[in-house]
Motif scaffolding. Structure first.
Motif, PDB file in Angstrom:
ATOM      1  N   GLU A   1       2.186  47.203  46.875  1.00  0.00           N
ATOM      2  CA  GLU A   1       3.153  46.192  47.325  1.00  0.00           C
ATOM      3  C   GLU A   1       4.535  46.526  46.806  1.00  0.00           C
ATOM      4  OE1 GLU A   1       3.385  43.408  49.306  1.00  0.00           O
ATOM      5  OE2 GLU A   1       1.538  44.366  50.083  1.00  0.00           O
ATOM      6  N   GLU A   2       4.514  46.837  45.510  1.00  0.00           N
ATOM      7  CA  GLU A   2       5.788  47.152  44.842  1.00  0.00           C
ATOM      8  C   GLU A   2       6.407  48.390  45.491  1.00  0.00           C
ATOM      9  OE1 GLU A   2       7.120  48.129  40.341  1.00  0.00           O
ATOM     10  OE2 GLU A   2       5.323  46.869  40.542  1.00  0.00           O
ATOM     11  N   ARG A   3       5.542  49.387  45.822  1.00  0.00           N
ATOM     12  CA  ARG A   3       6.040  50.624  46.420  1.00  0.00           C
ATOM     13  C   ARG A   3       6.654  50.345  47.788  1.00  0.00           C
ATOM     14  NH1 ARG A   3       1.771  54.141  45.721  1.00  0.00           N
ATOM     15  NH2 ARG A   3       1.113  53.989  47.881  1.00  0.00           N
ATOM     16  N   LYS A   4       6.008  49.413  48.505  1.00  0.00           N
ATOM     17  CA  LYS A   4       6.482  49.086  49.844  1.00  0.00           C
ATOM     18  C   LYS A   4       7.870  48.454  49.788  1.00  0.00           C
ATOM     19  CE  LYS A   4       5.115  46.618  53.990  1.00  0.00           C
ATOM     20  NZ  LYS A   4       4.392  45.419  54.389  1.00  0.00           N
ATOM     21  N   SER A   5       8.031  47.469  48.881  1.00  0.00           N
ATOM     22  CA  SER A   5       9.340  46.807  48.827  1.00  0.00           C
ATOM     23  C   SER A   5      10.402  47.742  48.277  1.00  0.00           C
ATOM     24  CB  SER A   5       9.286  45.499  48.035  1.00  0.00           C
ATOM     25  OG  SER A   5       8.806  45.772  46.757  1.00  0.00           O
ATOM     26  N   ALA A   6       9.986  48.634  47.369  1.00  0.00           N
ATOM     27  CA  ALA A   6      10.941  49.632  46.864  1.00  0.00           C
ATOM     28  C   ALA A   6      11.398  50.531  48.007  1.00  0.00           C
ATOM     29  CB  ALA A   6      10.295  50.472  45.773  1.00  0.00           C
ATOM     30  N   GLY A   7      10.453  50.899  48.881  1.00  0.00           N
ATOM     31  CA  GLY A   7      10.782  51.755  50.056  1.00  0.00           C
ATOM     32  C   GLY A   7      11.790  51.077  50.947  1.00  0.00           C
ATOM     33  N   GLN A   8      11.549  49.792  51.207  1.00  0.00           N
ATOM     34  CA  GLN A   8      12.472  49.064  52.086  1.00  0.00           C
ATOM     35  C   GLN A   8      13.867  48.989  51.468  1.00  0.00           C
ATOM     36  OE1 GLN A   8      10.267  45.448  52.561  1.00  0.00           O
ATOM     37  NE2 GLN A   8       9.207  46.169  54.403  1.00  0.00           N
ATOM     38  N   ALA A   9      13.886  48.696  50.141  1.00  0.00           N
ATOM     39  CA  ALA A   9      15.179  48.585  49.463  1.00  0.00           C
ATOM     40  C   ALA A   9      15.918  49.914  49.490  1.00  0.00           C
ATOM     41  CB  ALA A   9      14.967  48.137  48.020  1.00  0.00           C
ATOM     42  N   LEU A  10      15.176  50.987  49.330  1.00  0.00           N
ATOM     43  CA  LEU A  10      15.775  52.319  49.332  1.00  0.00           C
ATOM     44  C   LEU A  10      16.370  52.646  50.702  1.00  0.00           C
ATOM     45  CD1 LEU A  10      16.135  54.390  47.151  1.00  0.00           C
ATOM     46  CD2 LEU A  10      14.054  55.545  47.936  1.00  0.00           C
ATOM     47  N   HIS A  11      15.602  52.271  51.726  1.00  0.00           N
ATOM     48  CA  HIS A  11      16.066  52.524  53.084  1.00  0.00           C
ATOM     49  C   HIS A  11      17.373  51.760  53.362  1.00  0.00           C
ATOM     50  CE1 HIS A  11      15.914  53.521  57.301  1.00  0.00           C
ATOM     51  NE2 HIS A  11      16.092  52.234  57.594  1.00  0.00           N
ATOM     52  N   ALA A  12      17.408  50.481  52.943  1.00  0.00           N
ATOM     53  CA  ALA A  12      18.611  49.661  53.135  1.00  0.00           C
ATOM     54  C   ALA A  12      19.785  50.260  52.360  1.00  0.00           C
ATOM     55  CB  ALA A  12      18.350  48.236  52.688  1.00  0.00           C
ATOM     56  N   ALA A  13      19.470  50.740  51.128  1.00  0.00           N
ATOM     57  CA  ALA A  13      20.522  51.336  50.296  1.00  0.00           C
ATOM     58  C   ALA A  13      21.120  52.560  50.987  1.00  0.00           C
ATOM     59  CB  ALA A  13      19.951  51.723  48.946  1.00  0.00           C
ATOM     60  N   GLN A  14      20.214  53.408  51.451  1.00  0.00           N
ATOM     61  CA  GLN A  14      20.632  54.636  52.147  1.00  0.00           C
ATOM     62  C   GLN A  14      21.546  54.300  53.325  1.00  0.00           C
ATOM     63  OE1 GLN A  14      18.680  57.833  51.314  1.00  0.00           O
ATOM     64  NE2 GLN A  14      20.652  58.593  52.089  1.00  0.00           N
ATOM     65  N   THR A  15      21.121  53.285  54.112  1.00  0.00           N
ATOM     66  CA  THR A  15      21.887  52.900  55.304  1.00  0.00           C
ATOM     67  C   THR A  15      23.281  52.413  54.937  1.00  0.00           C
ATOM     68  OG1 THR A  15      19.801  52.201  56.287  1.00  0.00           O
ATOM     69  CG2 THR A  15      21.806  51.484  57.399  1.00  0.00           C
ATOM     70  N   SER A  16      23.366  51.602  53.871  1.00  0.00           N
ATOM     71  CA  SER A  16      24.688  51.047  53.567  1.00  0.00           C
ATOM     72  C   SER A  16      25.615  52.116  52.998  1.00  0.00           C
ATOM     73  CB  SER A  16      24.577  49.826  52.652  1.00  0.00           C
ATOM     74  OG  SER A  16      24.285  50.239  51.347  1.00  0.00           O
ATOM     75  N   VAL A  17      25.072  53.048  52.203  1.00  0.00           N
ATOM     76  CA  VAL A  17      25.921  54.125  51.671  1.00  0.00           C
ATOM     77  C   VAL A  17      26.375  55.035  52.807  1.00  0.00           C
ATOM     78  CG1 VAL A  17      25.988  56.144  50.165  1.00  0.00           C
ATOM     79  CG2 VAL A  17      24.909  54.048  49.361  1.00  0.00           C
ATOM     80  N   ASP A  18      25.446  55.378  53.710  1.00  0.00           N
ATOM     81  CA  ASP A  18      25.800  56.209  54.875  1.00  0.00           C
ATOM     82  C   ASP A  18      26.917  55.556  55.685  1.00  0.00           C
ATOM     83  OD1 ASP A  18      24.184  58.335  54.463  1.00  0.00           O
ATOM     84  OD2 ASP A  18      22.524  57.645  55.753  1.00  0.00           O
ATOM     85  N   ALA A  19      26.768  54.238  55.931  1.00  0.00           N
ATOM     86  CA  ALA A  19      27.739  53.534  56.765  1.00  0.00           C
ATOM     87  C   ALA A  19      29.105  53.517  56.093  1.00  0.00           C
ATOM     88  CB  ALA A  19      27.274  52.113  57.039  1.00  0.00           C
ATOM     89  N   ALA A  20      29.115  53.240  54.778  1.00  0.00           N
ATOM     90  CA  ALA A  20      30.395  53.181  54.067  1.00  0.00           C
ATOM     91  C   ALA A  20      31.071  54.547  54.084  1.00  0.00           C
ATOM     92  CB  ALA A  20      30.167  52.723  52.642  1.00  0.00           C
TER      93      ALA A  20
END
Ligand code: DAH
Length: 342
Positions: A59-78
């Motif tokens: 569960e923890e790995r799954k939410s970490a994955g989602q958070a990482l994906h969101a992080a990646q997207t926001s850094v890419d966009a900026a």
């Protein structure tokens, strides 16, 4: 021993730091240099990604994955937004640096050209005659003996041919091609090509074997006039010359006709105009179109009659502007030419 920072918080910290770094970038070059450290294989985000395998709870790995994906997207966009921002600013600066001010010459006004005074006179003459209902026609400067002489009622060996010092052009049949000595040959071409009634003026360059002096040039300009209609009389000719004189020179000018001789008109006259101060200027020749000339133009003299006139344009510009020596008009001395703005 402090407990390890939760994974999601580590991600948030990396995103925070990354966005701060991106905000501080000021050129596309800096963006390019910073990119590998922010999103490259060795970036903090990539390292977090590879350490995700150590999370055992699914569960923890799954939410970490989602958070990482969101992080990646926001850094890419900026990063992307910063890149296009910098590029737009740099492009605008480059355009500003490289712009050429093509209005410079218009604004200064000092280097504008002007029409030669003979061109100015020709255009004014055309305007006045067009106002009187005439149309403008042109003919060739290299002309055949037929149009320059023969059709104008001057057969070969006619003594009147010597009125024009003719320049001949080398041709198969020597003497058959000339540089036109006057604009009168255009009369014939107009009669042959336009159905009557005809009200035409024919300006153009003419050539004579003359030595240049204060009043002569071997190349100069004439304007020819031709009217062909039914019942045209000498009165129409005199009236047209007078109307032209007043329209062109002003109401205080007048004209007169003096008997003369030209082979292509009968009767013939020369016309002068009187200045406001009472002095006379010789302007040109005119007369009723000779029946032989009407026939050469393909018209029946029983049905059509007409008048013609011709005069020098350079001479007129010279009089109008009080130019002492006609050669001045052709030396291309800008100090002289600049005096006559159009
Ligand atoms: N062509 C004559 C010349 O060059 C001028 C001239 C005289 C033209 C009489 C005419 C005319 O049309 O009718 O001297």
């Amino acid at each position: 021993m402090t407990s390890p920072v939760p994974f999601v918080e580590q991600i948030a910290a990396v995103v925070d730091a990354s966005l701060k770094t991106i905000a501080g970038l000021t050129s596309s070059e800096e963006v390019a240099q910073a990119t590998p450290a922010l999103v490259g294989k060795k970036s903090a985000l990539s390292q977090l990604k590879s350490s995700m395998g150590s999370i055992t709870d699914s569960e923890e790995r799954k939410s970490a994955g989602q958070a990482l994906h969101a992080a990646q997207t926001s850094v890419d966009a900026a990063l992307g937004a910063k890149k296009s921002d910098c590029e737009a600013t740099e492009m605008a600066a480059q355009l500003l640096r490289e712009q050429i001010d093509i209005t410079e010459h218009l604004v200064s006004g000092t280097s504008r050209g002007r029409l030669h005074l003979v061109t100015q006179a020709t255009q004014r003459l055309e305007d006045v005659f067009i106002g009187l209902g005439f149309q403008v026609a042109e003919g060739p400067e290299v002309e055949s003996d037929f149009y320059n002489f023969e059709a104008l009622n001057m057969p070969k060996s006619h003594p009147a041919r010597s009125m024009w010092d003719t320049l001949f052009v080398e041709s198969e049949e020597p003497g058959s091609v000339v540089l036109r000595t006057h604009t009168s040959p255009v009369q014939i071409r107009v009669m042959q090509n336009w159905p009557p009634p005809i009200y035409a003026i024919m300006p153009g360059r003419v050539f004579r074997r003359d030595t240049p002096d204060a009043t002569h040039m071997p190349v100069f300009h004439q304007i020819e006039g031709l009217v062909i209609d039914r019942n045209i009389t000498f009165k129409d000719l005199a009236g047209t010359i007078e109307a032209f004189t007043k329209a062109f020179f002003g109401d205080d000018f007048t004209s007169r006709l003096r008997p003369s001789y030209f082979p292509f008109t009968e009767p013939s006259a020369e016309f002068d105009i009187r200045r406001a101060n009472g002095s006379w200027i010789e302007l040109g020749g005119c007369g009723m179109v000779h029946p032989d000339v009407l026939r050469a133009g393909g018209l029946d003299p029983e049905e059509w009659s007409g008048f013609a006139f011709g005069f020098g344009i350079d001479r007129m510009a010279k009089e109008r502007h009080n130019v002492e020596d006609i050669r001045e008009m052709y030396t291309n001395d800008l100090r002289f030419l600049r005096q006559f703005s159009s």
